[in-house]
Design a protein around this motif. Sequence first.
Motif, PDB file in Angstrom:
ATOM      1  N   PRO A  14       0.581  -1.102  -0.055  1.00 52.67           N
ATOM      2  CA  PRO A  14      -0.200  -0.008   0.185  1.00 52.67           C
ATOM      3  C   PRO A  14       0.855   1.199   0.048  1.00 52.67           C
ATOM      4  N   ASP A  15       1.912   1.293   0.375  1.00 53.77           N
ATOM      5  CA  ASP A  15       3.019   2.248   0.398  1.00 53.77           C
ATOM      6  C   ASP A  15       3.437   2.675  -1.176  1.00 53.77           C
ATOM      7  N   GLY A  16       3.273   1.619  -2.108  1.00 59.84           N
ATOM      8  CA  GLY A  16       3.933   1.868  -3.139  1.00 59.84           C
ATOM      9  C   GLY A  16       4.404   0.749  -3.692  1.00 59.84           C
ATOM     10  N   THR A  17       4.700   0.814  -4.983  1.00 60.77           N
ATOM     11  CA  THR A  17       5.132  -0.419  -5.921  1.00 60.77           C
ATOM     12  C   THR A  17       6.637  -0.440  -6.286  1.00 60.77           C
ATOM     13  N   GLU A  18       7.446  -1.335  -6.129  1.00 59.07           N
ATOM     14  CA  GLU A  18       8.576  -1.230  -6.862  1.00 59.07           C
ATOM     15  C   GLU A  18       9.030  -2.456  -7.857  1.00 59.07           C
ATOM     16  N   VAL A  19       9.384  -2.144  -9.135  1.00 59.68           N
ATOM     17  CA  VAL A  19       9.660  -3.046  -9.996  1.00 59.68           C
ATOM     18  C   VAL A  19      11.130  -3.109 -10.149  1.00 59.68           C
ATOM     19  N   ARG A  20      11.699  -4.506  -9.922  1.00 58.06           N
ATOM     20  CA  ARG A  20      13.149  -4.726  -9.930  1.00 58.06           C
ATOM     21  C   ARG A  20      13.269  -5.450 -11.187  1.00 58.06           C
ATOM     22  N   LEU A  21      14.192  -4.833 -12.121  1.00 56.82           N
ATOM     23  CA  LEU A  21      14.679  -5.617 -13.247  1.00 56.82           C
ATOM     24  C   LEU A  21      16.168  -6.139 -13.121  1.00 56.82           C
ATOM     25  N   ARG A  22      16.715  -6.968 -13.599  1.00 59.72           N
ATOM     26  CA  ARG A  22      17.870  -7.657 -13.267  1.00 59.72           C
ATOM     27  C   ARG A  22      18.065  -8.405 -14.617  1.00 59.72           C
ATOM     28  N   LEU A  23      19.266  -7.950 -15.184  1.00 58.10           N
ATOM     29  CA  LEU A  23      20.038  -8.790 -16.511  1.00 58.10           C
ATOM     30  C   LEU A  23      21.487  -8.878 -16.101  1.00 58.10           C
ATOM     31  N   PRO A  24      21.670 -10.255 -16.023  1.00 58.27           N
ATOM     32  CA  PRO A  24      23.264 -10.617 -15.797  1.00 58.27           C
ATOM     33  C   PRO A  24      23.835 -10.453 -17.142  1.00 58.27           C
ATOM     34  N   ALA A  25      25.193 -10.177 -16.609  1.00 55.81           N
ATOM     35  CA  ALA A  25      25.962 -10.081 -17.733  1.00 55.81           C
ATOM     36  C   ALA A  25      26.359 -11.182 -18.582  1.00 55.81           C
ATOM     37  N   ALA A  26      26.126 -11.232 -19.833  1.00 54.82           N
ATOM     38  CA  ALA A  26      26.319 -12.216 -20.503  1.00 54.82           C
ATOM     39  C   ALA A  26      27.944 -12.729 -20.541  1.00 54.82           C
ATOM     40  N   ALA A  27      27.981 -14.054 -20.925  1.00 53.65           N
ATOM     41  CA  ALA A  27      29.529 -14.464 -20.801  1.00 53.65           C
ATOM     42  C   ALA A  27      30.605 -13.821 -21.522  1.00 53.65           C
ATOM     43  N   ALA A  28      29.678 -13.199 -22.879  1.00 48.70           N
ATOM     44  CA  ALA A  28      30.830 -12.813 -23.725  1.00 48.70           C
ATOM     45  C   ALA A  28      31.010 -11.330 -23.445  1.00 48.70           C
ATOM     46  N   GLU A  29      30.239 -10.611 -22.731  1.00 46.29           N
ATOM     47  CA  GLU A  29      30.418  -9.130 -22.456  1.00 46.29           C
ATOM     48  C   GLU A  29      30.895  -8.861 -20.872  1.00 46.29           C
ATOM     49  N   ASN A  30      31.275 -10.000 -20.300  1.00 41.08           N
ATOM     50  CA  ASN A  30      31.989  -9.740 -18.894  1.00 41.08           C
ATOM     51  C   ASN A  30      33.165  -8.942 -19.060  1.00 41.08           C
ATOM     52  N   GLY A  31      33.171  -7.870 -18.043  1.00 41.58           N
ATOM     53  CA  GLY A  31      34.351  -7.032 -17.875  1.00 41.58           C
ATOM     54  C   GLY A  31      34.218  -5.729 -18.724  1.00 41.58           C
ATOM     55  N   GLU A  32      33.081  -5.770 -19.528  1.00 44.23           N
ATOM     56  CA  GLU A  32      32.705  -4.306 -19.919  1.00 44.23           C
ATOM     57  C   GLU A  32      31.702  -3.634 -19.424  1.00 44.23           C
ATOM     58  N   GLY A  33      31.483  -4.012 -18.309  1.00 47.40           N
ATOM     59  CA  GLY A  33      30.553  -3.469 -17.388  1.00 47.40           C
ATOM     60  C   GLY A  33      30.607  -1.787 -16.945  1.00 47.40           C
ATOM     61  N   LYS A  34      31.427  -1.966 -15.869  1.00 42.47           N
ATOM     62  CA  LYS A  34      31.583  -0.584 -15.623  1.00 42.47           C
ATOM     63  C   LYS A  34      32.656   0.157 -16.341  1.00 42.47           C
ATOM     64  N   PRO A  35      32.788   1.472 -16.830  1.00 45.44           N
ATOM     65  CA  PRO A  35      33.696   1.920 -17.502  1.00 45.44           C
ATOM     66  C   PRO A  35      34.661   2.452 -16.544  1.00 45.44           C
TER      67      PRO A  35
END
Lengths: 487, 229
Positions: A466-487
Motif C-alpha cells: 500500500p505504500d507503493g510499488t517497486e519493479v526490480r529488473l535484473r539482467l546478468p552480464a552475458a558471458a561474452a560481455e563480461n568485463g565491459e560493465g563499469k567503464p
Amino acid sequence: MTTVPVRPPLVRSSDRMIAGVCSGLSAHLGWPVRMVRLGMAVAALAGGAGFVFYAWLWIMVPTADEAARRNARRPASPIAPAVSGPAVDSRPGSSPPVGGPTIPSATADAQLQPATFPSAMYDAGPSFQPTAAGAAPFTAGAAPGTASASAAGTGAWFRVRSMRYGKEILLGSGLLLVAGILIARLLGADVPLGTLIPAAAILGGAAIAWMQLDETRRAGLVDKTKADQAGGWARLAAGLALVVAGVLVMVSGSGSWEQTWLALLASVAVLGGVALVLLPWGLKFWRDLETERAGRVRETERAEIAAHLHDSVLQTLALIQRRAGNEHDVVRLARAQERELRGWLFKDPAKESGQLSDRIKAAAAEVEDGLGNAVDVVSVGDTVMTDRHEALVQASREAMLNASRHGGGPVSVYLEVSDGGVEVFVKDRGTGFELHTVPEDRLGVRESIIGRMKRHGGTADINSSPDGTEVRLRLPAAAAENGEGKP
Amino acid sequence: MSTPALDGTRAEGQGETVRVVIVDDHAIFRSGLKADLDPRVIVVGEAGTVEQAIEVIARTRPEVVLLDVHLPGGLGGGGREVIAGSAALLGATKFLALSVSDAAEDVVAVIRAGARGYVTKTISGTEITDAVFRVAGGDAVFSPRLAGFVLDAFGTAPADIADDELDKLSARELEVMRLIARGYSYKEVAKELFISIKTVETHVSAVLRKLQLSSRHELTKWAAERRLL
C-alpha cells in the motif's frame, strides 16, 4: 610519395640538456640521442655549423607543449564546448593547424585523409616539378582554392599535401638547377651568371615571402601562436633580403662585390629605419585586428546562445504564462524545458551516445512528457547498449509508464551497472496492486515486463504494498560481455 | 526532484524551532523559500554573496544554513568558500547544500567542505523543512542523487568485514545507499533492512564522514572526470 616513413613529429622534447633540440631530433629520426648530441657537438667544432643548426632548430621547432596546444581545439569560452563544438568541426579550416615543415600535425592529417582523394595527389605533385619560378605562382594560385569555404575536405587535404612536399621539391629542383649550371660551366658553356644569380635570388626571395603570406593568412583563419609568427617573420625577412640583394645586383649591374655590399648595407639601413618608424603602427593595427577578431567570435557565440534561448526557453516561458492556471501543465513544461536546457549546456558532443544510462534517461523523459509526473533517474556506472540492453530499456520504460500512470506521483528510477550485470529499479508511491488480481488479458506487466526480461535471460520482480510499488529488473552480464560493465 | 528520504519521520524536533540563514544569490528564490518553510523554521538572516554570508552567519549564529552551491563574490568558490569561512562555527552551525545543479563535482565539493547534506532546489517546502530539522539534529541528509554519486565514487563492491578504512563503504552502508538511491525514505530503508531508523541514520552519517574525509585518489579522479561529462 606514398612511402614516406611514419615518424613522430619533430618537437623539442622536455627531456633536455639545453633546449631539447637534440632529444627531439633523435626521437624524430629514430637515432640514439647520444649520437645526435655528439654529432651536434662535432658539427659545432666545424666552424660553428652545429651552433647555427642548433639555434635554427631552437627557433623553428615548437616544444612538445606548444605543438600539443596548437593541435588542441581551444574553446574560446567556458561553455564553448557545448556551444560551438559541432560548428567548429564543420568549419573548413579548423582541422589541425596548417603547417610548414616545422609543424607536426601535418603528418597525422595527411595520414587520415589520403584514401579519400587519390587523384589529387598526382595532380598536385607535378606542378611543383619545373623550377622555383614555376612553384611560386602555383602556390599563390592555390591560395583562393584552399581558403574557400566550400571544398572543406579537399581543401584540407590538398593544402597539407602541397605544403608538405612543395618545400622539398622546390629545394631539390633549385639545387638541381644550380648543379646543372655548375656542370655546364665546367663543361665550358658560357652561362651568364651575372644576371642569372640575381634573377634567381629575386625569384627565390619572392617565392619565400609569398608562400609565407599565403600560409599566415590560412593559419590566421584557424589558429595563431607566437612560434608561428616568429617563424613567419624570419622567413619574410629572408625572402626580403634575397629580393633586395638580387635587385641591387641587377640594378647596379656591376657585379663588383665591394659596391654591392655597400649598397646592400645602405638599403638595409634604410629599410630598418622605415621598419622602426612603422613598427608601432603595425603593432597597433595588429592588436586592433586581434581585438576585433575576438569580439567577432564572442558575438557569434552570443548570437548562437540567443538563438537557442529564443527557440527554447522563451517559447516555453510564453507557454507557461498562457497556462499559468494549470499547475500540472506548468510543472510539466518547466521540467521538460529544464531537461532540454541542461542537455544543451552540459552535453559533450564528443561523447558518443548509445550508453545505457542515456537510453534509460531518454525513456524517463518520454514518460515524463507523456504523463506529466516527474521521473527521476539516478544512475551508477554505465555500459554500451546491446540488443539485450534494448529489451531492458523497453521493460524499464513499461515499468515507468505503469508507475507514472497508476502511482500518480513522482517516480524514482535507479540504474546500477556492475561487472555482474545491470539492475533497474522503478519505484512509485501509489497505492500498490496485487499481481494475481491483474486480469489475464492485461499484457502490460506480465508480457512487456516479466516476459520480456525472461526471454533475454533476466528477471523481473514486482514488490507492491500500500505504500507503493517497486519493479526490480535484473539482467546478468552475458558471458561474452563480461568485463565491459563499469567503464 | 522529490526527496522521499525526508518524510517527517523524525520524532524529536516536533514543536521545537530552528533558526536558519538562507544563502542564495536570487532574491526571488530566497523569498519563495521563506514562504514555503514551516513556521517552526525561523529565518534569522539572508545573504546573496560569499562575503555577506560569512558575515551574517558569524553575526546571527544560526543552527542551520541553507546554502546555495553557486554564489557570486569571494574567490569564486561559492558555497564551499562560505563553509570554509565559517569553519570556526562548524560544530554549532550545520550546513545544508541547496543546488539547482545536478553536477556531481559541485555537490561533492560542498559536501567535502563540510555540508551535512544536499537537496535540490525543486523539492517542496515540507521536504526542505524536514531536511532542516534532520540536519539540525546532527544527521545527514542524502537525496537519491547524492546517494548515486556516492555509489559511483566509492564503487559498488563492499569493503572487507573488519575493514574500517575510509576508502570503501561497508556492505551495510552500501545497502543503505542503494536503497536511498532507489528512492526509499529512511523509514522504508529501516523496514527493508530490519533495522531501526536510528541505525539507518548512523550508517548515513558514517557514509557522509567517509565522503568528507576520504582522500582516496579515485575520489578526486572521479570528480575530475565528471567535469568532462
